[in-house]
Design an enzyme around this catalytic site. Structure first.
Site, PDB file in Angstrom:
ATOM      1  N   ASP A  66       0.814  -1.208   0.000  1.00  0.00           N
ATOM      2  CA  ASP A  66       0.000   0.000   0.000  1.00  0.00           C
ATOM      3  C   ASP A  66       0.852   1.264   0.000  1.00  0.00           C
ATOM      4  O   ASP A  66       0.593   2.204  -0.755  1.00  0.00           O
ATOM      5  CB  ASP A  66      -0.919  -0.020   1.235  1.00  0.00           C
ATOM      6  CG  ASP A  66      -1.846   1.185   1.298  1.00  0.00           C
ATOM      7  OD1 ASP A  66      -1.357   2.282   1.638  1.00  0.00           O
ATOM      8  OD2 ASP A  66      -3.040   1.034   1.021  1.00  0.00           O
TER       9      ASP A  66
ATOM     10  N   TRP B  30      -5.513   1.745  -0.075  1.00  0.00           N
ATOM     11  CA  TRP B  30      -5.526   0.806  -1.205  1.00  0.00           C
ATOM     12  C   TRP B  30      -5.645  -0.626  -0.713  1.00  0.00           C
ATOM     13  O   TRP B  30      -6.293  -1.451  -1.366  1.00  0.00           O
ATOM     14  CB  TRP B  30      -4.289   1.027  -2.074  1.00  0.00           C
ATOM     15  CG  TRP B  30      -4.125   2.478  -2.377  1.00  0.00           C
ATOM     16  CD1 TRP B  30      -3.036   3.271  -2.129  1.00  0.00           C
ATOM     17  CD2 TRP B  30      -5.123   3.357  -2.933  1.00  0.00           C
ATOM     18  NE1 TRP B  30      -3.295   4.554  -2.495  1.00  0.00           N
ATOM     19  CE2 TRP B  30      -4.559   4.650  -2.994  1.00  0.00           C
ATOM     20  CE3 TRP B  30      -6.423   3.170  -3.376  1.00  0.00           C
ATOM     21  CZ2 TRP B  30      -5.272   5.745  -3.480  1.00  0.00           C
ATOM     22  CZ3 TRP B  30      -7.138   4.259  -3.857  1.00  0.00           C
ATOM     23  CH2 TRP B  30      -6.556   5.528  -3.918  1.00  0.00           C
ATOM     24  N   ASP B  31      -5.044  -0.943   0.431  1.00  0.00           N
ATOM     25  CA  ASP B  31      -5.265  -2.263   1.030  1.00  0.00           C
ATOM     26  C   ASP B  31      -6.741  -2.471   1.350  1.00  0.00           C
ATOM     27  O   ASP B  31      -7.299  -3.544   1.109  1.00  0.00           O
ATOM     28  CB  ASP B  31      -4.450  -2.399   2.320  1.00  0.00           C
ATOM     29  CG  ASP B  31      -3.025  -2.855   2.083  1.00  0.00           C
ATOM     30  OD1 ASP B  31      -2.765  -3.496   1.044  1.00  0.00           O
ATOM     31  OD2 ASP B  31      -2.153  -2.577   2.926  1.00  0.00           O
ATOM     32  N   ILE B  32      -7.357  -1.463   1.934  1.00  0.00           N
ATOM     33  CA  ILE B  32      -8.764  -1.580   2.322  1.00  0.00           C
ATOM     34  C   ILE B  32      -9.645  -1.733   1.084  1.00  0.00           C
ATOM     35  O   ILE B  32     -10.497  -2.627   1.010  1.00  0.00           O
ATOM     36  CB  ILE B  32      -9.190  -0.358   3.146  1.00  0.00           C
ATOM     37  CG1 ILE B  32      -8.443  -0.356   4.483  1.00  0.00           C
ATOM     38  CG2 ILE B  32     -10.693  -0.347   3.368  1.00  0.00           C
ATOM     39  CD1 ILE B  32      -8.554   0.932   5.248  1.00  0.00           C
TER      40      ILE B  32
ATOM     41  N   GLY C 106      -9.128  -5.164  -0.400  1.00  0.00           N
ATOM     42  CA  GLY C 106      -9.793  -6.216   0.347  1.00  0.00           C
ATOM     43  C   GLY C 106     -11.280  -6.276   0.055  1.00  0.00           C
ATOM     44  O   GLY C 106     -11.867  -7.362  -0.090  1.00  0.00           O
TER      45      GLY C 106
END
Length: 401
Positions: free
Chosen positions: A134, A163-165, A168
């Protein structure tokens, strides 16, 4: 954990092999929607098992937070015997979500021979297979160069792994869509999801990239202002900061009336030929407006500011720390939160699924201890006997709590 039969994904079986944020969040979201999610970790835990924040005893609050509602199996995934156990679990489940790229034994090509209708989702750093996280993706997409005060020259990263969130949640959505297709056609699905593509897609959809392509413009830093609208942070006389947003003409009129600026604005509009009824002109003249409104906030204590803002149509809130939010009585009154006893962490208010499903938020379920479900999963899902499980444990191929 047994999911409620009323939840949308009840009866769905998923194996998750992951670390960090994106895939664990996807797995937790799918579990909150009712899926039976088994997280498979190496013996001793993956790279995120001891990630901060930690309790005083050294247990990861972070890990517990992202693995609620799952079951945990610990396997030596470097050993051929451990790999075969994991492959059997995946074939039984029919769904794998992972960010462990580059392992032939976990590849779609290998696993689909054991489960033809396999749904296989792999999260990558970049679409070409190169690595990224991220924080590096964020640096490369452009947001840190438009974040922060206008006079600041260096990049400013945000602390939210956005961006990770987003990745996911995209992963959970893609798996849900693939499950629907499999139900309709019997076909599996191979899904690759690149973290960089999530960031680039978002930047494109919000116009950041298109603006540069079409207008040849470079987005400027504007501090706490809102691009294209009038919104700004203000500070009360006793040092409390507020964010105030005007998205409509009514909002803007209310802000002018609240700050006793209506007549001054009318005079400025006439003298400078400014149409404050146009949101674009409000944005262009934001510094003028902020200078005009700021005095009202600075002359009043926070309590008076809050009471006055509450009587308007304005969109606003005061800036609060995580500690203030955690202690806010509204958190206890929020039906999404319920008291959770999390072994190794303690008792606290934990958020369930944000969405209301048939009028209720599916509640948070405690995260498992590493390997707590190894024995039960191998027995129930793979039909292994106690002797077989003992042999695997003694050989080091699996571990139990």
């Amino acid at each position: 954990m047994s999911a409620s039969p009323d939840l949308p994904l009840a009866g769905v079986r998923i194996v998750e092999i992951s670390s960090f944020v994106a895939v664990p969040l996807a797995g937790m979201t799918l579990a909150q929607l009712g899926a039976d999610v088994i997280r498979v970790d190496p013996v001793g835990g993956a790279a995120d098992y001891h990630r901060w924040p930690l309790t005083d005893a050294g247990d990861s609050i972070y890990w517990a937070g992202l693995n609620k509602g799952k079951r945990s199996v610990a396997v030596d995934m470097r050993s051929p015997e451990g790999q075969r156990v994991v492959q059997r679990l995946i074939a039984d489940s029919g769904v794998l979500v992972t960010n462990m790229a580059g392992r032939h034994w976990l590849s779609y090509e290998t696993l689909v021979t054991q489960r033809p209708d396999l749904i296989h989702l792999e999260v990558l750093g970049r679409a070409d297979g190169s690595t990224a996280v991220d924080y590096t993706i964020n640096a490369g997409v452009g947001f840190p160069l438009v974040t922060g005060p206008s006079e600041y020259g260096a990049p400013i990263n945000h602390v939210l792994p956005a961006w990770d969130i987003a990745c996911g949640l995209h992963a959970a959505l893609a798996v849900s869509a693939a499950l629907h297709r499999r139900d309709q056609t019997g076909e599996g699905c191979r899904i690759k999801l690149a973290l960089e593509d999530v960031a680039l897609g978002t930047a494109s959809a919000l116009g950041f990239l298109t603006e540069a392509m079409v207008n040849g413009a470079r987005r400027e830093r504007i501090g706490n202002a809102i691009y294209g609208q009038y919104g700004q942070s203000f500070t009360s006389g006793d040092g409390v900061s507020f964010m105030v947003v005007t998205l409509t003409d009514r909002h803007f009129r209310d802000l002018a009336e609240l700050t006793e600026s209506t007549k001054v604005l009318a005079a400025l509009a006439q003298a400078r030929d400014i149409d404050f009824g146009d949101e674009g002109q409000r944005y262009r003249h934001r510094d003028l407006l902020t200078g005009l409104f700021s005095g009202w906030f600075a002359q009043r204590p926070a309590a008076q500011v809050e009471a006055a803002l509450a009587g308007t149509s304005l969109l606003w809130d005061r800036y609060r720390s995580f500690a203030e939010v955690a202690a806010d009585p509204r958190l206890r009154e929020n039906p999404m939160f319920a008291t959770l006893h999390q072994p190794r962490v303690g008792e606290y208010l934990a958020a369930g699924l944000p969405a209301l499903i048939d009028g209720a938020h599916p509640p948070a379920v405690a995260a498992p201890a590493l390997g707590a479900d190894t024995e039960a999963v191998l027995a129930d899902r793979l039909g292994m006997s106690g002797d077989e499980i003992d042999r695997l444990r003694q050989s080091g191929a699996v571990a139990t709590e």
